[in-house]
Design a protein around this motif. Structure first.
Motif, PDB file in Angstrom:
ATOM      1  N   LEU A 222       0.832  -1.204   0.000  1.00 48.06           N
ATOM      2  CA  LEU A 222       0.000   0.000   0.000  1.00 48.06           C
ATOM      3  C   LEU A 222       0.864   1.250   0.000  1.00 48.06           C
ATOM      4  CD1 LEU A 222      -2.705   1.474   0.228  1.00 48.06           C
ATOM      5  CD2 LEU A 222      -2.596   1.148   2.716  1.00 48.06           C
ATOM      6  N   LEU A 223       1.919   1.258   0.798  1.00 47.60           N
ATOM      7  CA  LEU A 223       2.804   2.423   0.862  1.00 47.60           C
ATOM      8  C   LEU A 223       3.449   2.703  -0.486  1.00 47.60           C
ATOM      9  CD1 LEU A 223       4.573   1.890   4.310  1.00 47.60           C
ATOM     10  CD2 LEU A 223       2.944   3.691   3.704  1.00 47.60           C
ATOM     11  N   VAL A 224       3.872   1.657  -1.181  1.00 47.64           N
ATOM     12  CA  VAL A 224       4.514   1.838  -2.485  1.00 47.64           C
ATOM     13  C   VAL A 224       3.508   2.381  -3.500  1.00 47.64           C
ATOM     14  CG1 VAL A 224       5.614   0.647  -4.413  1.00 47.64           C
ATOM     15  CG2 VAL A 224       6.282   0.109  -2.068  1.00 47.64           C
ATOM     16  N   VAL A 225       2.276   1.876  -3.479  1.00 49.77           N
ATOM     17  CA  VAL A 225       1.238   2.353  -4.407  1.00 49.77           C
ATOM     18  C   VAL A 225       0.936   3.831  -4.157  1.00 49.77           C
ATOM     19  CG1 VAL A 225      -1.191   2.132  -5.039  1.00 49.77           C
ATOM     20  CG2 VAL A 225       0.201   0.093  -4.763  1.00 49.77           C
ATOM     21  N   ILE A 226       0.817   4.212  -2.874  1.00 50.90           N
ATOM     22  CA  ILE A 226       0.558   5.624  -2.543  1.00 50.90           C
ATOM     23  C   ILE A 226       1.733   6.490  -2.992  1.00 50.90           C
ATOM     24  CG2 ILE A 226       0.273   7.257  -0.643  1.00 50.90           C
ATOM     25  CD1 ILE A 226      -1.204   5.082   0.885  1.00 50.90           C
ATOM     26  N   ALA A 227       2.945   6.017  -2.735  1.00 54.82           N
ATOM     27  CA  ALA A 227       4.133   6.781  -3.132  1.00 54.82           C
ATOM     28  C   ALA A 227       4.183   6.964  -4.643  1.00 54.82           C
ATOM     29  CB  ALA A 227       5.396   6.074  -2.641  1.00 54.82           C
ATOM     30  N   LEU A 228       3.812   5.922  -5.392  1.00 52.41           N
ATOM     31  CA  LEU A 228       3.793   6.025  -6.851  1.00 52.41           C
ATOM     32  C   LEU A 228       2.770   7.052  -7.307  1.00 52.41           C
ATOM     33  CD1 LEU A 228       4.610   4.946  -9.676  1.00 52.41           C
ATOM     34  CD2 LEU A 228       2.762   3.267  -9.437  1.00 52.41           C
ATOM     35  N   CYS A 229       1.572   6.967  -6.755  1.00 57.95           N
ATOM     36  CA  CYS A 229       0.495   7.890  -7.140  1.00 57.95           C
ATOM     37  C   CYS A 229       0.870   9.343  -6.862  1.00 57.95           C
ATOM     38  CB  CYS A 229      -0.782   7.515  -6.395  1.00 57.95           C
ATOM     39  SG  CYS A 229      -2.121   8.730  -6.540  1.00 57.95           S
ATOM     40  N   LEU A 230       1.218   9.622  -5.603  1.00 61.42           N
ATOM     41  CA  LEU A 230       1.500  11.009  -5.221  1.00 61.42           C
ATOM     42  C   LEU A 230       2.833  11.492  -5.772  1.00 61.42           C
ATOM     43  CD1 LEU A 230       0.243  11.014  -1.514  1.00 61.42           C
ATOM     44  CD2 LEU A 230      -0.992  11.605  -3.600  1.00 61.42           C
ATOM     45  N   GLY A 231       3.797  10.588  -5.904  1.00 57.64           N
ATOM     46  CA  GLY A 231       5.107  10.982  -6.431  1.00 57.64           C
ATOM     47  C   GLY A 231       5.023  11.465  -7.869  1.00 57.64           C
ATOM     48  N   VAL A 232       4.346  10.690  -8.718  1.00 60.60           N
ATOM     49  CA  VAL A 232       4.198  11.100 -10.118  1.00 60.60           C
ATOM     50  C   VAL A 232       3.353  12.365 -10.214  1.00 60.60           C
ATOM     51  CG1 VAL A 232       3.376  10.399 -12.400  1.00 60.60           C
ATOM     52  CG2 VAL A 232       4.441   8.715 -10.900  1.00 60.60           C
ATOM     53  N   ALA A 233       2.320  12.474  -9.360  1.00 58.53           N
ATOM     54  CA  ALA A 233       1.476  13.676  -9.366  1.00 58.53           C
ATOM     55  C   ALA A 233       2.292  14.923  -9.009  1.00 58.53           C
ATOM     56  CB  ALA A 233       0.317  13.506  -8.384  1.00 58.53           C
ATOM     57  N   LEU A 234       3.186  14.801  -8.030  1.00 55.31           N
ATOM     58  CA  LEU A 234       4.024  15.937  -7.637  1.00 55.31           C
ATOM     59  C   LEU A 234       5.029  16.298  -8.733  1.00 55.31           C
ATOM     60  CD1 LEU A 234       4.678  15.172  -3.862  1.00 55.31           C
ATOM     61  CD2 LEU A 234       3.293  17.022  -4.828  1.00 55.31           C
ATOM     62  N   ILE A 235       5.508  15.289  -9.445  1.00 55.71           N
ATOM     63  CA  ILE A 235       6.444  15.554 -10.542  1.00 55.71           C
ATOM     64  C   ILE A 235       5.764  16.395 -11.619  1.00 55.71           C
ATOM     65  CG2 ILE A 235       7.698  14.484 -12.464  1.00 55.71           C
ATOM     66  CD1 ILE A 235       8.349  12.160 -10.558  1.00 55.71           C
ATOM     67  N   THR A 236       4.542  16.014 -11.985  1.00 59.11           N
ATOM     68  CA  THR A 236       3.831  16.795 -13.021  1.00 59.11           C
ATOM     69  C   THR A 236       3.509  18.199 -12.520  1.00 59.11           C
ATOM     70  OG1 THR A 236       1.735  15.813 -12.285  1.00 59.11           O
ATOM     71  CG2 THR A 236       2.819  14.793 -14.174  1.00 59.11           C
ATOM     72  N   ALA A 237       3.179  18.316 -11.219  1.00 62.22           N
ATOM     73  CA  ALA A 237       2.911  19.649 -10.668  1.00 62.22           C
ATOM     74  C   ALA A 237       4.170  20.507 -10.732  1.00 62.22           C
ATOM     75  CB  ALA A 237       2.414  19.532  -9.230  1.00 62.22           C
ATOM     76  N   HIS A 238       5.315  19.909 -10.446  1.00 58.17           N
ATOM     77  CA  HIS A 238       6.585  20.639 -10.493  1.00 58.17           C
ATOM     78  C   HIS A 238       6.928  21.059 -11.917  1.00 58.17           C
ATOM     79  CE1 HIS A 238      10.556  21.907  -9.143  1.00 58.17           C
ATOM     80  NE2 HIS A 238      11.106  21.186 -10.121  1.00 58.17           N
ATOM     81  N   LEU A 239       6.506  20.265 -12.896  1.00 55.24           N
ATOM     82  CA  LEU A 239       6.758  20.598 -14.303  1.00 55.24           C
ATOM     83  C   LEU A 239       5.798  21.650 -14.835  1.00 55.24           C
ATOM     84  CD1 LEU A 239       7.414  17.023 -15.761  1.00 55.24           C
ATOM     85  CD2 LEU A 239       9.098  18.837 -15.411  1.00 55.24           C
ATOM     86  N   GLY A 240       4.843  22.082 -13.988  1.00 61.36           N
ATOM     87  CA  GLY A 240       3.858  23.059 -14.436  1.00 61.36           C
ATOM     88  C   GLY A 240       2.649  22.419 -15.081  1.00 61.36           C
ATOM     89  N   LEU A 241       2.558  21.083 -15.008  1.00 60.05           N
ATOM     90  CA  LEU A 241       1.392  20.376 -15.509  1.00 60.05           C
ATOM     91  C   LEU A 241       0.444  20.141 -14.332  1.00 60.05           C
ATOM     92  CD1 LEU A 241       3.390  17.829 -17.698  1.00 60.05           C
ATOM     93  CD2 LEU A 241       2.447  20.047 -18.400  1.00 60.05           C
ATOM     94  N   SER A 242      -0.628  19.379 -14.521  1.00 59.39           N
ATOM     95  CA  SER A 242      -1.607  19.228 -13.444  1.00 59.39           C
ATOM     96  C   SER A 242      -1.330  17.987 -12.602  1.00 59.39           C
ATOM     97  CB  SER A 242      -3.022  19.135 -14.021  1.00 59.39           C
ATOM     98  OG  SER A 242      -3.193  17.933 -14.735  1.00 59.39           O
ATOM     99  N   ILE A 243      -1.714  18.071 -11.324  1.00 59.82           N
ATOM    100  CA  ILE A 243      -1.620  16.919 -10.429  1.00 59.82           C
ATOM    101  C   ILE A 243      -2.484  15.788 -10.964  1.00 59.82           C
ATOM    102  CG2 ILE A 243      -2.380  16.097  -8.164  1.00 59.82           C
ATOM    103  CD1 ILE A 243      -1.294  18.617  -6.950  1.00 59.82           C
ATOM    104  N   ALA A 244      -3.651  16.143 -11.489  1.00 63.44           N
ATOM    105  CA  ALA A 244      -4.571  15.142 -12.017  1.00 63.44           C
ATOM    106  C   ALA A 244      -3.926  14.338 -13.143  1.00 63.44           C
ATOM    107  CB  ALA A 244      -5.848  15.812 -12.515  1.00 63.44           C
ATOM    108  N   MET A 245      -3.220  15.033 -14.014  1.00 62.60           N
ATOM    109  CA  MET A 245      -2.571  14.352 -15.133  1.00 62.60           C
ATOM    110  C   MET A 245      -1.538  13.351 -14.623  1.00 62.60           C
ATOM    111  SD  MET A 245      -0.190  16.024 -18.127  1.00 62.60           S
ATOM    112  CE  MET A 245       0.835  14.992 -19.178  1.00 62.60           C
ATOM    113  N   GLY A 246      -0.732  13.756 -13.660  1.00 62.79           N
ATOM    114  CA  GLY A 246       0.285  12.865 -13.118  1.00 62.79           C
ATOM    115  C   GLY A 246      -0.307  11.645 -12.449  1.00 62.79           C
ATOM    116  N   ALA A 247      -1.364  11.847 -11.656  1.00 61.77           N
ATOM    117  CA  ALA A 247      -1.996  10.726 -10.960  1.00 61.77           C
ATOM    118  C   ALA A 247      -2.616   9.752 -11.957  1.00 61.77           C
ATOM    119  CB  ALA A 247      -3.056  11.248  -9.993  1.00 61.77           C
TER     120      ALA A 247
END
Length: 574
Positions: A222-247
């Motif tokens: 569960l921890l790895v799945v959450i980390a994957l979801c939120l980690g990719v979402a934060l990466i897209t947010a940092h790139l100026g894209l949307s959190i939704a797109m990353g998730a």
């Protein structure tokens, strides 16, 4: 209370309020989302002010959006998406472009926008729809995998992808000469992100999850799945894209591997919990003072936005060859203003593309459209059925809709038409082919059509309840029609249209509930089959044999039950 406990108190307050709101909404037979929105308003800064830090709740609410889109990505079938890929790409581009153009013209004429760039910005804000609320409502109704559900989600996902481009371009609106550079930079970011995501989804993520699953630790998985979801979402947010797109992309990364179902099962409770925070945070934005003082203006804006977007989307869906019914449901289902419009509006306020007054009016208008969406999605099927059955309107609009693909002889006679190639339809087709009877299948799933192509079975790709599709099926020379559709309303409409074309056609229909048995029989079906009852009859058949009953007696009992349309064995409460 100590400061460190204030966030815990706020979260508890929101969860208790949303639980109560959802409960009362359910008891009143309203969407639970409405209860969440009202609860958020009640405890928020414009209600009883029960929260000490609204901004922290809003930050947690973004996790709800991430989990919603992550779960959608896991469940999203790329094979099913292929059947709507054309409207997902071209249709979404048309919808966003036409909305921006229409809003720009209207705002310039009415004086809402003092320049073309400000009009374009307002158009971008209003062009987005709500992925979170539409997805939640479709999930509750079990309509995610319907044709209209897939069209909605395809357009909404494309809008979420477009959000990243919009966020990159908006600052350049103050300097129009830089738009080309901003657009190019945004496209480069998206391209790099997608390429890296594909690499990770094929060679990294499956191995990581395989190793984690091998530990047989549910907590670690569960921890790895959450980390994957939120980690990719934060990466897209940092790139100026949307959190939704990353998730969403994070969900797609694991959608095709063996651990997708396990990951989805683990994330669903968290998704539902944090999603309630998100919907409550939307309710917190509703300022009654602004709504009351500008009530007439906001109502006009709500009407203009929802009607204008509905007209644009309706025309696009119809133009891409989908049925009138699907065009109505989709156009009235995603004609609201999206939650990510808040993000664009805030950026526009900071860049002085809109005033504080306009920003407040946008918030009020958006909140009302979001509140109306669950109601809209609830009643649109009935509206679609009634409009579809109107002979004048239906015949006129069906001219713009045509079956997308036909693979069949120009002339067919003495064949059996099978509507739907799902689990039931496939069995029917197999039986008929084994016995050597010619078959024609009507199906609107690209994945199913690919199987038909491989087996070289004649088919029509389109909605079986469409009159134009049925006209291509040579019903007048057919022996029979077997209806195996998963949707009760489509079944009724197909039966009506088929008997209009060929009044003496032998129609066998699948019933979805007990009431449908009588309705379909009265409409003219020669035989109506209820899968649950048929399963029960088979169980009864074997039990009677076990108990020593004669084969002839058993068949007499079963035939009698079928002849009276299961009336003698129907439950007292249906």
């Amino acid at each position: 209370m100590p400061t460190e406990h204030s966030l815990i108190l706020d979260i508890t307050t929101v969860l208790v309020a949303t639980a109560l709101g959802g409960f009362f909404a359910h008891r009143l037979r309203q969407p639970v989302i409405l209860g969440y929105l009202v609860s958020g308003f009640a405890i928020g800064p414009f209600g009883f002010k029960l929260l000490s830090n609204v901004n922290e709740i809003k930050s947690l609410a973004e996790i709800g959006v991430a989990f919603l889109l992550f779960a959608l990505g896991v469940e999203f079938s790329l094979a099913e998406l292929k059947r709507v890929k054309e409207i997902a790409i071209k249709g979404s581009f048309l919808q966003i472009g036409l909305t921006i153009a229409l809003v720009t013209i209207v705002t310039l004429l009415t004086g809402w926008a003092s320049s073309i760039t400000k009009g374009i910005f307002l158009g971008a804000v209003l062009s987005l729809s709500s992925t979170a609320i539409v997805l939640k409502t479709l999930t509750e109704k079990g309509e995610v995998n319907t044709v209209h559900g897939q069209i909605m989600l395809a357009i909404l996902i494309a809008q979420d992808l477009a959000l990243g481009v919009m966020l990159a371009i908006i600052p350049a609106l103050q300097q129009p000469e830089n738009i080309a550079v901003a657009l190019s930079l945004a496209l480069v970011k998206i391209t790099i992100f997608v390429v890296v995501a594909i690499i990770f989804s094929r060679w990294v993520v499956p191995r990581v999850l395989s190793n984690i699953a091998a530990t047989e630790s549910n907590e670690l998985f569960l921890l790895v799945v959450i980390a994957l979801c939120l980690g990719v979402a934060l990466i897209t947010a940092h790139l100026g894209l949307s959190i939704a797109m990353g998730a969403f992309v994070a969900g797609l990364m694991i959608s095709e591997i063996d651990y997708a179902d396990q990951a989805l099962a683990k994330i669903l409770p968290l998704r539902d919990t944090f999603a309630s925070l998100f919907f409550a945070s939307i309710g917190m934005l509703i300022d009654p003072a602004i709504l009351i003082s500008n009530f007439a203006i906001i109502l006009e804006l709500v009407a203009l936005v929802m009607l204008g977007k509905a007209v644009i989307i309706f025309g696009i869906v119809l133009k891409f060859g989908y049925s009138l019914k699907n065009a109505i449901i989709v156009s009235l289902g995603i004609n609201q203003i999206g939650e990510f419009s808040f993000v664009l509006a805030l950026v526009g306020l900071q860049l002085e593309l809109i005033s504080q007054q306009t920003y407040s009016l946008l918030l009020g208008t958006t909140a009302i459209t979001l509140i109306l969406t669950p109601f809209s999605l609830k009643v649109t099927p009935f509206i679609a059925d009634n409009l579809n059955q109107n002979p004048v309107l239906g015949n006129f609009l069906q001219r713009f809709s045509a079956p997308k693909t036909i693979s069949m002889p120009e002339i067919m006679t003495d064949h059996v038409v099978v509507a739907g190639y799902g689990r039931v339809g496939q069995v029917v087709v197999n039986i008929l082919q084994t016995e050597g009877y010619p078959v024609l299948v009507i199906e609107n799933s690209e994945a199913s059509v690919q199987r038909l192509r491989m087996r070289q079975i004649p088919y029509i790709f389109g909605d079986a309840d469409s009159e134009l599709v049925l006209e291509k099926a040579h019903l007048a020379t057919a022996k029979a029609l077997a209806i195996a559709l998963p949707d009760a309303a489509s079944t009724r409409l197909l039966l009506k249209n088929a008997l209009t074309i060929a009044p003496h056609l032998d129609v066998i229909a699948r019933s979805h509930n007990n009431k449908e048995i009588d309705i379909l029989t009265q409409m003219g079906a020669k035989e109506v089959v209820q899968p649950e009852f048929e399963a029960a009859l088979e169980l009864g058949n074997h039990l009677l044999k076990t108990l020593g009953a004669a084969e002839s007696y058993i068949q007499t009992v079963i035939n009698t039950i079928r002849k009276d349309r299961y009336l003698s064995v129907r439950p007292d409460q249906e």
